[in-house]
Scaffold this motif. Structure first.
Motif, PDB file in Angstrom:
ATOM      1  N   LEU A   8       0.947  -1.491  -0.012  1.00 29.30           N
ATOM      2  CA  LEU A   8       0.060  -0.083  -0.677  1.00 29.30           C
ATOM      3  C   LEU A   8       0.811   1.313   0.373  1.00 29.30           C
ATOM      4  O   LEU A   8       0.410   1.934  -0.615  1.00 29.30           O
ATOM      5  CB  LEU A   8      -0.775   0.379   1.276  1.00 29.30           C
ATOM      6  N   GLN A   9       1.828   1.298   1.070  1.00 25.49           N
ATOM      7  CA  GLN A   9       2.542   2.078   1.140  1.00 25.49           C
ATOM      8  C   GLN A   9       4.099   2.622   0.144  1.00 25.49           C
ATOM      9  O   GLN A   9       4.249   3.683  -0.589  1.00 25.49           O
ATOM     10  CB  GLN A   9       3.524   2.395   2.236  1.00 25.49           C
ATOM     11  N   ARG A 176       1.733  14.423   8.287  1.00 27.79           N
ATOM     12  CA  ARG A 176       0.553  13.311   8.487  1.00 27.79           C
ATOM     13  C   ARG A 176      -0.497  14.373   9.555  1.00 27.79           C
ATOM     14  O   ARG A 176      -0.998  14.306   9.562  1.00 27.79           O
ATOM     15  CB  ARG A 176       1.332  12.303  10.063  1.00 27.79           C
TER      16      ARG A 176
ATOM     17  N   SER B  28       0.339   4.510  13.078  1.00 26.27           N
ATOM     18  CA  SER B  28       0.530   4.920  11.987  1.00 26.27           C
ATOM     19  C   SER B  28       0.818   4.408  10.539  1.00 26.27           C
ATOM     20  O   SER B  28       1.021   4.729   9.242  1.00 26.27           O
ATOM     21  CB  SER B  28       2.704   4.788  12.355  1.00 26.27           C
ATOM     22  N   LEU B  31      -1.944   5.358   8.630  1.00 27.21           N
ATOM     23  CA  LEU B  31      -2.456   6.050   8.335  1.00 27.21           C
ATOM     24  C   LEU B  31      -1.255   6.543   6.400  1.00 27.21           C
ATOM     25  O   LEU B  31      -1.955   7.315   6.028  1.00 27.21           O
ATOM     26  CB  LEU B  31      -2.304   7.364   8.791  1.00 27.21           C
ATOM     27  N   ALA B  32      -0.325   6.032   7.196  1.00 32.75           N
ATOM     28  CA  ALA B  32       0.300   6.206   6.058  1.00 32.75           C
ATOM     29  C   ALA B  32      -0.346   5.265   4.936  1.00 32.75           C
ATOM     30  O   ALA B  32       0.387   6.046   4.022  1.00 32.75           O
ATOM     31  CB  ALA B  32       2.272   5.580   6.233  1.00 32.75           C
ATOM     32  N   ALA B  33      -0.518   4.043   4.675  1.00 34.80           N
ATOM     33  CA  ALA B  33      -1.333   3.496   3.822  1.00 34.80           C
ATOM     34  C   ALA B  33      -1.857   4.110   3.373  1.00 34.80           C
ATOM     35  O   ALA B  33      -2.293   4.922   1.879  1.00 34.80           O
ATOM     36  CB  ALA B  33      -1.999   1.654   4.120  1.00 34.80           C
TER      37      ALA B  33
END
Lengths: 242, 242
Positions: A8-9, A176, B28, B31-33
């Motif tokens: 995903l990242q 973020r 974390s 949210l990064a995904a």
């Protein structure tokens, strides 16, 4: 961090594809993943048109603003918000209108997006690359005509799928703290200025020093080219959202 | 079929959670995904409010139609379409309006949905369970007030996240041919009737014979309870979509 979160990242939009086709087994897995996504009250208020016809892909590529990869990718998916099927189901039992409020427009748009994102993740897990094509909303009426979309169906966006033939840079995202808020919305203006510099560096690197821009400049440029026709198109397509 | 596609296809909404918290490392990664999802022209026109405050979760649970799991889950995310940040960026360079057309409303709603779905997949990959909460749109003005949402931000849906404490049945979806069309939209009415029987069987099994219903009956029942207030709420919140 597990393999799925890494995938995903690691997302990057792919706009250059090898000639390899997407197999029926791959398509099957992608669609099953899409259908498994959450959907509001099980309405499943979306449809997806799989475009493989070369001539049709060419026409859509032009309508999307001459984006060549729309015709070059082996499979082009058009994700549609679909209240037409819902209306048919409702009419079996009641004479209630299904539009005329923004709510069902939101439901159908979100349902299409959730299914599409599952499809994107599934495709990437198979080694395929994808790019979303918002450009279909440049000429939504013509796109709808070409695809035979009935009333209460509109194309939200397209998606090119194919084997990647490029390895683009990762585009950095907002920090973020700009998008995530704890318990209450916080107005974080500093994040925009910090991100402006991040994007300036990224664009310099990506263009080998040729482009000097920032995020806010790009956003302002975008705001000067609004898709004003969407309102009247949606009304024509049966969505009385206001 | 790989592990990722298996995870996607195995999705079920979770409405009962153990008391275990969601750790900062998990948040974390989630949210990064979410931030790595595609976003229209890099607008990133969404925000997410992470609600952990017990009192606030209780209030949101009531506003969402007394859905107890909203207060029982350790982390409740409110996914918002956000044109406020975009407007701030634009205003650094131009005096162009960012709303007044349906287009940016669609972009922001879709951006929120794509990020949210990546978050859902990331959470499930960590063994967590999720459920989307459209019920936040029952009382969107009150939700917005509680979360301090400024103009041009609206709550699209919520999402409960936590360790699952149940193993629900898989709810069958429409047959693939009802949602997938090759090159042209095809009106597939038979699929509705076939699916009606599928849902009748599923509901019988899930309720041990107590509920006899079909998909189209459920859809008709839903259509009789429209969220008529969404239009005026969105206008109040600054979204001139029409």
């Amino acid at each position: 961090m597990n393999e799925i979160i890494a995938l995903l990242q690691n997302h990057r939009s792919i706009r250059k594809f090898t000639g390899d086709p997407v197999s029926e087994a791959q398509l099957s897995a992608i669609l099953a993943a899409a259908q498994a996504a959450s959907t509001s009250s099980n309405m499943q208020a979306y449809s997806v048109i799989g475009v493989t016809d070369a001539e049709l892909k060419k026409q859509l590529a032009v309508l999307a603003g001459n984006q060549a990869y729309v015709s070059e990718c082996p499979l082009f998916l058009v994700w549609c918000a679909d209240l037409h099927r819902y209306e048919k189901a409702v009419r079996l039992h009641a004479d209630t209108p299904v539009t005329g409020n923004a709510e069902n427009f939101i439901v159908a748009t979100v349902d299409a997006a959730l299914a599409a994102q599952n499809a994107a993740v599934a495709a990437e897990s198979l080694g395929l690359g994808v790019v979303y094509i918002g450009g279909l909303r440049n000429n939504p009426a013509e796109v709808s005509r070409l695809l035979g979309l009935p009333q209460l169906v509109y194309p939200v966006f397209g998606m090119c799928i194919g084997m990647p033939d490029q390895e683009p840079l990762h585009r950095p995202r907002l920090p973020r703290e700009a998008v995530y808020h704890e318990n209450r919305y916080t107005d974080n203006s500093d994040a925009i200025l910090a991100y402006d510099e991040t994007i300036r560096e990224y664009m310099k690197e990506r263009t080998l020093g040729k482009v000097d821009t920032t995020w806010s400049k790009e956003m302002a440029a975008k705001a000067l080219r609004p898709r004003e026709h969407m309102k009247s198109f949606l009304r024509m397509q049966g969505f009385e959202i206001d």
